[in-house]
Design a protein around this motif. Structure first.
Motif, PDB file in Angstrom:
ATOM      1  N   ILE A  16     -29.350 -12.796 -24.319  1.00  0.00           N
ATOM      2  CA  ILE A  16     -28.072 -12.141 -25.237  1.00  0.00           C
ATOM      3  C   ILE A  16     -27.327 -11.419 -24.371  1.00  0.00           C
ATOM      4  CG2 ILE A  16     -27.404 -10.775 -27.091  1.00  0.00           C
ATOM      5  CD1 ILE A  16     -29.842 -11.780 -28.649  1.00  0.00           C
ATOM      6  N   PRO A  17     -27.490 -10.856 -23.518  1.00  0.00           N
ATOM      7  CA  PRO A  17     -26.568 -10.013 -22.659  1.00  0.00           C
ATOM      8  C   PRO A  17     -25.839 -11.002 -21.698  1.00  0.00           C
ATOM      9  CG  PRO A  17     -28.583  -8.741 -22.516  1.00  0.00           C
ATOM     10  CD  PRO A  17     -28.892 -10.040 -23.441  1.00  0.00           C
ATOM     11  N   ALA A  18     -26.549 -11.994 -21.178  1.00  0.00           N
ATOM     12  CA  ALA A  18     -25.795 -12.897 -20.497  1.00  0.00           C
ATOM     13  C   ALA A  18     -24.846 -13.720 -20.886  1.00  0.00           C
ATOM     14  CB  ALA A  18     -26.893 -13.748 -19.822  1.00  0.00           C
ATOM     15  N   LEU A  19     -25.284 -14.133 -22.200  1.00  0.00           N
ATOM     16  CA  LEU A  19     -24.337 -14.958 -23.416  1.00  0.00           C
ATOM     17  C   LEU A  19     -23.268 -14.215 -23.476  1.00  0.00           C
ATOM     18  CD1 LEU A  19     -26.817 -16.901 -25.417  1.00  0.00           C
ATOM     19  CD2 LEU A  19     -25.373 -17.754 -23.590  1.00  0.00           C
ATOM     20  N   SER A  20     -23.429 -12.795 -23.741  1.00  0.00           N
ATOM     21  CA  SER A  20     -22.496 -11.969 -24.267  1.00  0.00           C
ATOM     22  C   SER A  20     -21.428 -11.632 -22.802  1.00  0.00           C
ATOM     23  CB  SER A  20     -22.982 -10.535 -24.552  1.00  0.00           C
ATOM     24  OG  SER A  20     -23.596 -10.794 -25.767  1.00  0.00           O
ATOM     25  N   ILE A  21     -21.772 -11.508 -21.799  1.00  0.00           N
ATOM     26  CA  ILE A  21     -20.959 -11.337 -20.669  1.00  0.00           C
ATOM     27  C   ILE A  21     -20.112 -12.757 -20.393  1.00  0.00           C
ATOM     28  CG2 ILE A  21     -21.131 -11.200 -18.076  1.00  0.00           C
ATOM     29  CD1 ILE A  21     -23.286  -9.108 -18.619  1.00  0.00           C
ATOM     30  N   GLY A  22     -21.012 -13.835 -20.686  1.00  0.00           N
ATOM     31  CA  GLY A  22     -20.170 -15.107 -20.466  1.00  0.00           C
ATOM     32  C   GLY A  22     -18.973 -15.270 -21.548  1.00  0.00           C
ATOM     33  N   CYS A  23     -19.223 -15.020 -22.755  1.00  0.00           N
ATOM     34  CA  CYS A  23     -18.167 -14.828 -23.674  1.00  0.00           C
ATOM     35  C   CYS A  23     -16.965 -14.081 -23.315  1.00  0.00           C
ATOM     36  CB  CYS A  23     -18.681 -14.744 -25.089  1.00  0.00           C
ATOM     37  SG  CYS A  23     -19.968 -16.109 -25.780  1.00  0.00           S
ATOM     38  N   PHE A  24     -17.441 -12.727 -22.987  1.00  0.00           N
ATOM     39  CA  PHE A  24     -16.184 -12.027 -22.717  1.00  0.00           C
ATOM     40  C   PHE A  24     -15.642 -12.382 -21.325  1.00  0.00           C
ATOM     41  CE2 PHE A  24     -18.769  -8.582 -24.712  1.00  0.00           C
ATOM     42  CZ  PHE A  24     -18.249  -8.360 -25.893  1.00  0.00           C
ATOM     43  N   ALA A  25     -16.296 -13.027 -20.256  1.00  0.00           N
ATOM     44  CA  ALA A  25     -15.210 -13.512 -19.215  1.00  0.00           C
ATOM     45  C   ALA A  25     -14.459 -14.714 -19.798  1.00  0.00           C
ATOM     46  CB  ALA A  25     -16.593 -14.082 -18.085  1.00  0.00           C
ATOM     47  N   TYR A  26     -15.248 -15.656 -20.505  1.00  0.00           N
ATOM     48  CA  TYR A  26     -14.311 -16.745 -20.959  1.00  0.00           C
ATOM     49  C   TYR A  26     -13.175 -16.174 -21.538  1.00  0.00           C
ATOM     50  CZ  TYR A  26     -12.897 -20.845 -23.523  1.00  0.00           C
ATOM     51  OH  TYR A  26     -12.174 -22.116 -23.908  1.00  0.00           O
ATOM     52  N   PHE A  27     -13.029 -15.391 -22.616  1.00  0.00           N
ATOM     53  CA  PHE A  27     -11.993 -14.992 -23.570  1.00  0.00           C
ATOM     54  C   PHE A  27     -10.961 -14.003 -22.818  1.00  0.00           C
ATOM     55  CE2 PHE A  27     -14.949 -16.622 -26.968  1.00  0.00           C
ATOM     56  CZ  PHE A  27     -14.211 -17.250 -27.465  1.00  0.00           C
ATOM     57  N   GLY A  28     -11.817 -13.224 -21.751  1.00  0.00           N
ATOM     58  CA  GLY A  28     -11.017 -12.337 -20.956  1.00  0.00           C
ATOM     59  C   GLY A  28     -10.014 -13.241 -20.043  1.00  0.00           C
ATOM     60  N   PHE A  29     -10.554 -14.209 -19.596  1.00  0.00           N
ATOM     61  CA  PHE A  29      -9.858 -15.091 -18.634  1.00  0.00           C
ATOM     62  C   PHE A  29      -8.692 -15.823 -19.191  1.00  0.00           C
ATOM     63  CE2 PHE A  29      -8.943 -19.255 -16.811  1.00  0.00           C
ATOM     64  CZ  PHE A  29      -8.655 -18.863 -15.442  1.00  0.00           C
ATOM     65  N   HIS A  30      -8.849 -16.390 -20.256  1.00  0.00           N
ATOM     66  CA  HIS A  30      -7.944 -17.088 -21.212  1.00  0.00           C
ATOM     67  C   HIS A  30      -6.736 -16.195 -21.811  1.00  0.00           C
ATOM     68  CE1 HIS A  30      -9.378 -20.880 -20.473  1.00  0.00           C
ATOM     69  NE2 HIS A  30     -10.436 -20.609 -20.709  1.00  0.00           N
ATOM     70  N   SER A  31      -7.111 -14.801 -22.019  1.00  0.00           N
ATOM     71  CA  SER A  31      -6.322 -13.733 -22.727  1.00  0.00           C
ATOM     72  C   SER A  31      -5.271 -13.618 -21.637  1.00  0.00           C
ATOM     73  CB  SER A  31      -6.833 -12.782 -23.382  1.00  0.00           C
ATOM     74  OG  SER A  31      -7.584 -11.907 -22.480  1.00  0.00           O
ATOM     75  N   TRP A  32      -5.623 -13.904 -20.459  1.00  0.00           N
ATOM     76  CA  TRP A  32      -4.739 -13.454 -19.235  1.00  0.00           C
ATOM     77  C   TRP A  32      -4.073 -14.336 -18.950  1.00  0.00           C
ATOM     78  CZ3 TRP A  32      -3.239  -8.897 -17.656  1.00  0.00           C
ATOM     79  CH2 TRP A  32      -2.498  -8.478 -16.538  1.00  0.00           C
ATOM     80  N   HIS A  33      -4.658 -15.755 -18.501  1.00  0.00           N
ATOM     81  CA  HIS A  33      -4.075 -16.881 -18.045  1.00  0.00           C
ATOM     82  C   HIS A  33      -3.829 -17.910 -18.856  1.00  0.00           C
ATOM     83  CE1 HIS A  33      -4.771 -15.355 -14.007  1.00  0.00           C
ATOM     84  NE2 HIS A  33      -5.845 -14.999 -14.336  1.00  0.00           N
TER      85      HIS A  33
END
Length: 106
Positions: A16-33
């Motif tokens: 669950i922490p790994a999936l959460s970090i993956g989701c945060f990274a994905y949405f964070g990247f696309h909110s910037w780029h």
């Protein structure tokens, strides 16, 4: 009676922490780029300025055309001149008419 003990796997508690970090990274990247992200705000602003300038030029052209229509509808133009101008712009002639082309040729 026999009991089975399940061995606790250490990697299960990290799913669950790994999936959460993956989701945060994905949405964070696309909110910037992403297409509407923070990085593309400058491109959107440039596009807004271009469209504003185009709107101003189209508004000016529309006002010019409205003034021309007002001149035509005032009765200031004779019926013959209006008919001649309409035939020239629409490229229409009757079968029994003779058409003379004058002026500059392209």
């Amino acid at each position: 009676m026999r009991t089975q003990f399940k061995k606790k796997r250490s990697w299960i508690r990290w799913v669950i922490p790994a999936l959460s970090i993956g989701c945060f990274a994905y949405f964070g990247f696309h909110s910037w780029h992403g297409a509407f992200g923070l990085d593309s705000a400058e491109a959107l602003e440039i596009r807004r300025v271009e469209l504003t300038e185009r709107l101003a030029s189209l508004t000016e052209r529309r006002q010019h055309l409205e003034r021309k229509v007002m001149l035509l509808s005032d009765g200031a133009v004779e019926a013959d001149m209006l008919d001649e101008r309409a035939r020239l712009l629409l490229n229409v002639a009757r079968e029994d008419e003779v058409v003379y082309f004058t002026g500059a040729t392209n």
